[in-house]
Design a protein around this motif. Structure first.
Motif, PDB file in Angstrom:
ATOM      1  N   TYR A 136       0.831  -1.204   0.000  1.00  0.00           N
ATOM      2  CA  TYR A 136       0.000   0.000   0.000  1.00  0.00           C
ATOM      3  C   TYR A 136       0.867   1.257   0.000  1.00  0.00           C
ATOM      4  O   TYR A 136       0.556   2.236  -0.684  1.00  0.00           O
ATOM      5  CB  TYR A 136      -0.934   0.004   1.206  1.00  0.00           C
ATOM      6  N   VAL A 137       1.956   1.214   0.742  1.00  0.00           N
ATOM      7  CA  VAL A 137       2.879   2.350   0.745  1.00  0.00           C
ATOM      8  C   VAL A 137       3.422   2.600  -0.658  1.00  0.00           C
ATOM      9  O   VAL A 137       3.530   3.753  -1.108  1.00  0.00           O
ATOM     10  CB  VAL A 137       4.033   2.100   1.739  1.00  0.00           C
ATOM     11  N   ILE A 138       3.747   1.525  -1.365  1.00  0.00           N
ATOM     12  CA  ILE A 138       4.286   1.666  -2.725  1.00  0.00           C
ATOM     13  C   ILE A 138       3.273   2.336  -3.650  1.00  0.00           C
ATOM     14  O   ILE A 138       3.634   3.188  -4.477  1.00  0.00           O
ATOM     15  CB  ILE A 138       4.717   0.293  -3.268  1.00  0.00           C
ATOM     16  N   THR A 139       2.005   1.973  -3.533  1.00  0.00           N
ATOM     17  CA  THR A 139       0.980   2.624  -4.368  1.00  0.00           C
ATOM     18  C   THR A 139       0.905   4.117  -4.066  1.00  0.00           C
ATOM     19  O   THR A 139       0.714   4.929  -4.979  1.00  0.00           O
ATOM     20  CB  THR A 139      -0.403   1.985  -4.137  1.00  0.00           C
ATOM     21  N   ALA A 245       9.015  -4.232 -12.905  1.00  0.00           N
ATOM     22  CA  ALA A 245       8.839  -5.606 -13.381  1.00  0.00           C
ATOM     23  C   ALA A 245       7.536  -6.223 -12.868  1.00  0.00           C
ATOM     24  O   ALA A 245       7.041  -7.202 -13.428  1.00  0.00           O
ATOM     25  CB  ALA A 245      10.026  -6.473 -12.952  1.00  0.00           C
ATOM     26  N   PHE A 246       6.956  -5.622 -11.812  1.00  0.00           N
ATOM     27  CA  PHE A 246       5.708  -6.137 -11.247  1.00  0.00           C
ATOM     28  C   PHE A 246       4.479  -5.402 -11.793  1.00  0.00           C
ATOM     29  O   PHE A 246       3.354  -5.742 -11.437  1.00  0.00           O
ATOM     30  CB  PHE A 246       5.739  -6.014  -9.719  1.00  0.00           C
ATOM     31  N   GLY A 247       4.704  -4.411 -12.650  1.00  0.00           N
ATOM     32  CA  GLY A 247       3.581  -3.676 -13.218  1.00  0.00           C
ATOM     33  C   GLY A 247       2.752  -3.005 -12.142  1.00  0.00           C
ATOM     34  O   GLY A 247       3.288  -2.385 -11.222  1.00  0.00           O
ATOM     35  N   ASP A 248       1.442  -3.148 -12.263  1.00  0.00           N
ATOM     36  CA  ASP A 248       0.524  -2.571 -11.266  1.00  0.00           C
ATOM     37  C   ASP A 248       0.194  -3.539 -10.132  1.00  0.00           C
ATOM     38  O   ASP A 248      -0.589  -3.213  -9.244  1.00  0.00           O
ATOM     39  CB  ASP A 248      -0.779  -2.135 -11.955  1.00  0.00           C
TER      40      ASP A 248
END
Length: 722
Positions: A136-139, A245-248
């Motif tokens: 969630y932090v990454i988003t 590399a993980f996209g969304d």
């Protein structure tokens, strides 16, 4: 009457020693083969003076916190105060929960105090899992980038109890150009080992033994051999390439108890290797002793049997029973032999830890048979005897490797308590093995039977909570942190910065510390000489002159002044090192003309600026950015703030640069050239970049003869549209 016959004893001994041999012979061969390669690469370390040769990139740091209000403030405060990286170029994102008000309050206070600290309140009540929190932090970091028109070059993950090394981000920034993922060492913090605290600290010290061996020896061997290098859960950085590399989708797997290990394995399967960073920096300790210190993450580990078993149960269950299975080692495509073998090494721990269950009783019987009239379990010159001899050699080899690792990381005293006390079977080794055995048994029970009987049932899931997100609740360990007086030892001083930059040698710093007189007496003697000279010339001394005399006397005793007076370093080198220690930017001499400062002439008194050796560089919302030099009065910033009632932000510049700028700012024909229409000026006036970022960009533009656009893009500050 013996309980077991000689044949039965022999069979038990043979099976056990064969099992030990089977579990350890590959490690023995691996150690010998990798030792040669490690020796070849022994001196291939980073040249520290090159770390500042490239512009700093925007770096993000994420910390997931659940009920960490007792340590979070001190942890973040220590990172901000000690990190040798521009504050505007790294941003810390704290992931907290809406139902953890105490931790959220601490985080919000930190974000108010530090402009580069940001609070991310989770969309779910806690605790979810560390992986869900960080995902969630990454988003939210990606939304932050869109709002600022910035682009972070990497994301570093840390725990909320870490002591982060001051040079970690500098090294990360440098290595990002050649590595997509990095793992720094993790070394537990321990008290100085003594006989009187041996048993009180035995659990934490067993962690130190294992981490020293793993992170000084095993991880380096894996890196050098091109094998799978797992993440340690903290102190690892993912480049933008790795994140993209993980996209969304989620970067960290939510359904894993050891999301860090599973993440690094996923990266390995994608062809993105985790580079293990084992680097050291020179420094002088408070006692004048020269040491090489690892750029590593340090933290306090559990110190009770119960908490250690709880933590290691989660590790063993997540790594050896959840992340992959034995068939995956053979079925996985694209993995080299060495990659498959490294996975096997991790997987066999769940078997190797259990051998202790039978091994120690047999070992006790063996020693007893040497003293009592008991049937020998390993009859002389039999097959089991020869095999036990080989296993003994392997065990000694492992202890030698552990001893070397302990010496390199913790020193000779720790080697004695870890590997030699008592002789033959060190107590810390036995204790650590027992912890691992119990943790493995508990991991098997949880794997087979699930939630243990008697354990409290989890609360019912909220309607908006996905089952997957709540499947593995955050079974975290309670944390403690160090006091400020202890943390100060980890901070870098001016001497450390001068050594790291290659301006002085460790020997020169040691000589300086020995030769510098005590400050009070030397200031007094300096003042007497100056007062005598003035009285002889003028017949008296004014109070203002006395203040200036003692101020200059104090400055004479600084380490920087000592090296300047000796001609060992230049003023520019001193200020460059000071900029890291004081967390302010140094304005290169060739850049002073890049600032449109003539417009500020009407704002300030010319005589005052000359006396303070201060020049205004840029206007901020609430005041000005001033450049000061090492000869500026220590209260120059206060004088300007009180006289003009404005906020004064600081930068450093050489005295010659400031004097030249002051001469030009009040001259009709000065050499300063205004560049108010430059790209950097536009971004600064639009609020896209701050004054510190503007100074950094101009320095590297001039030093590298690069365009502003290239420098800003490299730093991650230029919007894609421009």
């Amino acid at each position: 009457m013996e309980l077991l016959s000689a044949d039965t004893l022999y069979t038990v001994g043979l099976i056990l020693v064969a099992l030990y041999l089977l579990m350890g012979v590959d490690d023995f061969i691996w150690d010998i083969l990798t030792l040669a390669r490690r020796t070849q690469r022994h001196n291939q370390h980073l040249e520290l003076h090159k770390l500042d040769s490239i512009p700093p990139k925007l770096l993000a740091m994420a910390i997931a916190a659940w009920r960490e209000d007792n340590v979070l403030g001190d942890v973040i405060g220590n990172i901000v105060q000690s990190t040798h990286y521009p504050k505007s170029m790294y941003h810390i994102f704290l992931g907290v929960y809406p139902n953890d008000e105490a931790t959220a309050a601490v985080a919000l206070e930190l974000s108010t105090r530090h402009q580069n600290v940001h609070v991310i309140i989770n969309c779910l009540p806690g605790p979810t899992s560390k992986a869900q929190n960080l995902n969630y932090v990454i988003t939210q970091i990606r939304l932050f980038e869109q709002q600022r028109d910035w682009r972070f070059a990497s994301l570093t993950i840390h725990d909320s109890e870490d002591v982060v090394h001051p040079y970690e981000l500098k090294v990360t920034n440098y290595l990002l150009d050649t590595n997509s993922a990095m793992q720094f060492p993790v070394f537990p913090l321990i008290q100085m080992p003594r006989f009187r605290n041996f048993f009180a600290n035995i659990t934490t010290c067993s962690y130190a033994d294992e981490f020293a061996e793993n992170h000084f020896t095993t991880m380096v061997n894996r890196r050098n051999a091109g094998a799978f290098v797992p993440s340690a859960g903290t102190g690892f950085a993912l480049s933008r390439e790795a994140l993209d590399a993980f996209g969304d989708g989620d970067v960290l797997p939510r359904d894993s108890l050891t999301e860090d290990y599973r993440l690094s394995l996923t990266l390995f399967e994608k062809g993105i290797k985790m580079y293990y960073v084992l680097e050291r920096v020179p420094r002088i300790m408070g006692n004048g002793k020269f040491v090489w210190e690892f750029i590593a993450t340090r933290s306090i580990f559990p110190n009770t049997f119960k908490t250690a078993v709880k933590q290691k149960t989660r590790w063993i269950l997540g790594i050896t029973m959840q992340s992959f299975k034995i068939r995956d080692i053979f079925k996985a495509s694209g993995l080299s032999f060495i990659g498959r073998y490294s996975l096997y090494k991790d997987l066999k721990a769940k078997v190797g830890n259990m051998v202790v269950f039978v091994g120690y009783p047999v070992l006790v019987y063996f020693f007893a048979s040497l003293l009592l009239e008991l049937t020998p379990i390993y009859p002389l010159f039999t097959l089991s005897w020869w095999l036990s001899l080989i296993v003994t050699v392997m065990m000694i080899e492992r202890q030698i490797f552990r001893g070397v690792a302990m010496y390199k990381v913790y020193g000779a005293r720790s080697v004695f308590f870890a590997c030699l006390f008592p002789p033959v079977i060190p107590m810390r080794v036995v204790w650590g093995n027992i912890i691992n055995m119990v943790a493995t048994i508990k991991a098997y029970k949880q794997k087979i039977f699930g939630q243990q009987a008697g354990q409290k049932k989890a609360p019912p899931k909220a309607a908006h909570t996905s089952p997957k997100a709540k499947k593995f609740a955050w079974d975290k360990t309670d944390h403690a942190f160090l006091g400020k007086e202890v943390l100060w030892r980890f901070h870098r001083k001016l001497g450390d910065a001068l050594i790291a930059k290659g301006y002085i040698s460790a020997w020169q710093l040691q000589e300086a510390l020995r030769n510098m007189p005590d400050t009070p007496q030397s200031v007094y003697e300096y003042a007497l000489r100056q007062i005598g000279a003035i009285c002889k010339k003028q017949g008296g001394v004014l109070h203002s002159q006395l203040d200036e005399i003692f101020e200059q006397g104090l400055k004479k005793q600084t380490l920087g002044s000592y090296f300047l007076d000796a001609g060992i370093i230049t003023e520019g080198q001193l200020l460059s090192a000071l900029s890291h220690v004081k967390h302010v930017q140094y304005v290169e001499e060739v850049c002073i003309g890049e600032y449109d400062i003539r417009q500020f002439a009407p704002y300030f008194d010319k005589a005052l600026l000359h006396r303070l050796l201060a020049v205004p560089l840029m206007k901020t919302e609430q005041g000005f950015v001033f450049a000061f030099c090492d000869s500026s009065p220590h209260n120059a910033q206060t004088v300007l703030r009180e006289k003009y009632g404005l906020k004064v932000s600081s930068a450093l510049a050489s005295q010659s640069s400031i004097e030249a700028a002051l001469a030009a700012i009040y001259s009709l024909h000065g050499s300063l050239r205004g560049i108010s229409h430059s790209l950097i000026s536009h971004l600064y006036s639009d609020g896209v970049i701050c004054y510190e970022q503007a100074i950094i960009a101009r320095n590297y533009k001039a030093a590298g003869r690069l365009t502003e656009a290239r420098v800003l893009k490299y730093m991650g500050l230029l919007p894609e549209a421009k």
